[in-house]
Enzyme design. Structure first.
Site, PDB file in Angstrom:
ATOM      1  N   TYR A  10       0.918  -1.314  -0.062  1.00 50.66           N
ATOM      2  CA  TYR A  10       0.099  -0.064  -0.208  1.00 50.66           C
ATOM      3  C   TYR A  10       0.816   1.276   0.046  1.00 50.66           C
ATOM      4  O   TYR A  10       0.183   2.408   0.548  1.00 50.66           O
ATOM      5  CB  TYR A  10      -1.002  -0.132   1.084  1.00 50.66           C
ATOM      6  N   ILE A  16       1.025   6.751   0.906  1.00 51.40           N
ATOM      7  CA  ILE A  16       0.509   5.775   1.846  1.00 51.40           C
ATOM      8  C   ILE A  16      -0.870   5.691   1.717  1.00 51.40           C
ATOM      9  O   ILE A  16      -1.727   6.596   1.924  1.00 51.40           O
ATOM     10  CB  ILE A  16       1.139   5.658   3.159  1.00 51.40           C
ATOM     11  N   CYS A  17      -1.727   4.422   1.222  1.00 52.26           N
ATOM     12  CA  CYS A  17      -3.024   4.274   1.118  1.00 52.26           C
ATOM     13  C   CYS A  17      -3.524   3.801   2.416  1.00 52.26           C
ATOM     14  O   CYS A  17      -3.682   2.507   2.501  1.00 52.26           O
ATOM     15  CB  CYS A  17      -3.220   3.353  -0.113  1.00 52.26           C
ATOM     16  N   MET A  18      -3.912   4.545   3.292  1.00 58.36           N
ATOM     17  CA  MET A  18      -4.326   4.131   4.386  1.00 58.36           C
ATOM     18  C   MET A  18      -5.746   5.009   4.647  1.00 58.36           C
ATOM     19  O   MET A  18      -5.713   6.038   4.677  1.00 58.36           O
ATOM     20  CB  MET A  18      -3.501   4.109   5.698  1.00 58.36           C
ATOM     21  N   HIS A  23     -11.195   6.757  -3.649  1.00 58.84           N
ATOM     22  CA  HIS A  23     -11.956   6.151  -2.750  1.00 58.84           C
ATOM     23  C   HIS A  23     -13.134   6.545  -1.894  1.00 58.84           C
ATOM     24  O   HIS A  23     -13.982   6.106  -1.462  1.00 58.84           O
ATOM     25  CB  HIS A  23     -10.903   5.864  -1.269  1.00 58.84           C
TER      26      HIS A  23
END
Length: 307
Positions: A226, A233-235, A294
């Site tokens: 991720y 950062i994909c969080m 998202h």
């Protein structure tokens, strides 16, 4: 003799009867004539004076008033001409006072300072104080929270992470992640490449802890896990929708370490690509793009097969 006397008497009677009335009449007529002449002369002199007065009025009032008594239009024009200087007088006096106050000596300026600002200036200053006070309060909240965070990290017994301030700024941190799951391939990559830690950068916004920090990977260059282009950062918890003010830096870093393992993150060993460093500009653009994606399609929990 008698004849001579008679002639003399007749002559006197004739003179009395003929000359006296004419004399008196001529005398009265002459008086009237002289009076009429005087009247004509007086009227001529009076007309000359009146003409001079009219010329003087024309010089004083170029608008062309023929006589001193104003007509309907002339009275309004004259009244407006009289009121114009009166209207300009207060404005001119105020301007002169302001100029005098600005150009005066120290005593005049000190007197003006003691008098205080006008209502308009005070209102503008009051409106500008509200955002300034709010910003100062946010800065104090952010500073106290980050100082507490630093103290808590320094007391960690497992030395999970360590922090260095960037240019001694309390709001810009370089965080070293020293440990990940020792059963993961990422841990093996760190051992094989002699990588002691994964370096990340965290910058804290003005309204932290009510907004999330911006976090990105600096080194080494990672694949998967991720971690996207630029080190973004994909969080979800790093987005405004997923963030909570209760999250601590330690908790965020532990979640990141877990996502690296779940996403099967690896250290890039490809020739040329591994030496290319991440950039902040690229990371910010990538993060904004993934947040929009998202928000449109929602956040999906990684499947169990991903680790």
């Amino acid at each position: 003799m008698a004849t001579l006397l008679r002639k003399i008497g007749l002559i006197r009677l004739h003179n009395r009867d003929t000359e006296d009335p004419k004399h008196h009449h001529n005398h009265r007529g002459g008086g009237q004539q002289s009076a009429s002449l005087r009247g004509k002369g007086g009227s001529k002199s009076g007309g000359h004076k009146q003409q001079q007065q009219q010329q003087q009025q024309q010089q004083q009032y170029p608008g062309g008033a023929g006589d001193a008594s104003p007509g309907p239009g002339k009275g309004k024009g004259k009244r407006a001409a009289e009121l114009a200087p009166r209207d300009k007088a207060p404005a001119a006096a105020a301007a002169a006072a302001a100029a005098a106050a600005g150009a005066g000596g120290p005593r005049e300026r000190a007197a003006g300072a003691r008098a205080g600002p006008g209502p308009a200036v005070a209102a503008a200053a009051g409106s500008s104080l509200v955002p300034a006070a709010r910003q100062q309060h946010c800065t104090q909240v952010r500073s106290r929270r980050l100082m507490k965070e630093l103290q808590d990290i320094a007391r960690l017994s497992d030395r999970f992470i360590s922090v260095e301030l960037v240019d001694e700024s309390l709001f810009d941190w370089n965080v070293k992640l020293h440990q990940v799951d020792k059963d993961s391939v990422l841990w093996q990559d760190m051992k094989e490449t002699n990588t002691e830690f994964i370096l990340l950068n965290l910058t804290f916004p003005d309204n932290f802890p009510f907004s999330p920090p911006f976090m990105r990977v600096l080194s080494p260059r990672l694949e998967n896990g991720y971690v996207l282009d630029g080190g973004a950062i994909c969080m979800e918890l790093l987005t405004p929708r997923g963030w909570s003010s209760a999250y601590t830096v330690e908790a965020v870093m532990r979640q990141f370490a877990a996502s690296l393992v779940k996403g099967q993150g690896r250290i890039c060993r490809k020739a040329g690509k591994s030496k290319k460093s991440f950039s902040r500009k690229e990371a910010e653009a990538t993060f904004k793009s993934l947040v929009k994606t998202h928000e449109k399609y929602g956040w999906v929990t990684p499947p169990v097969s991903d680790g």
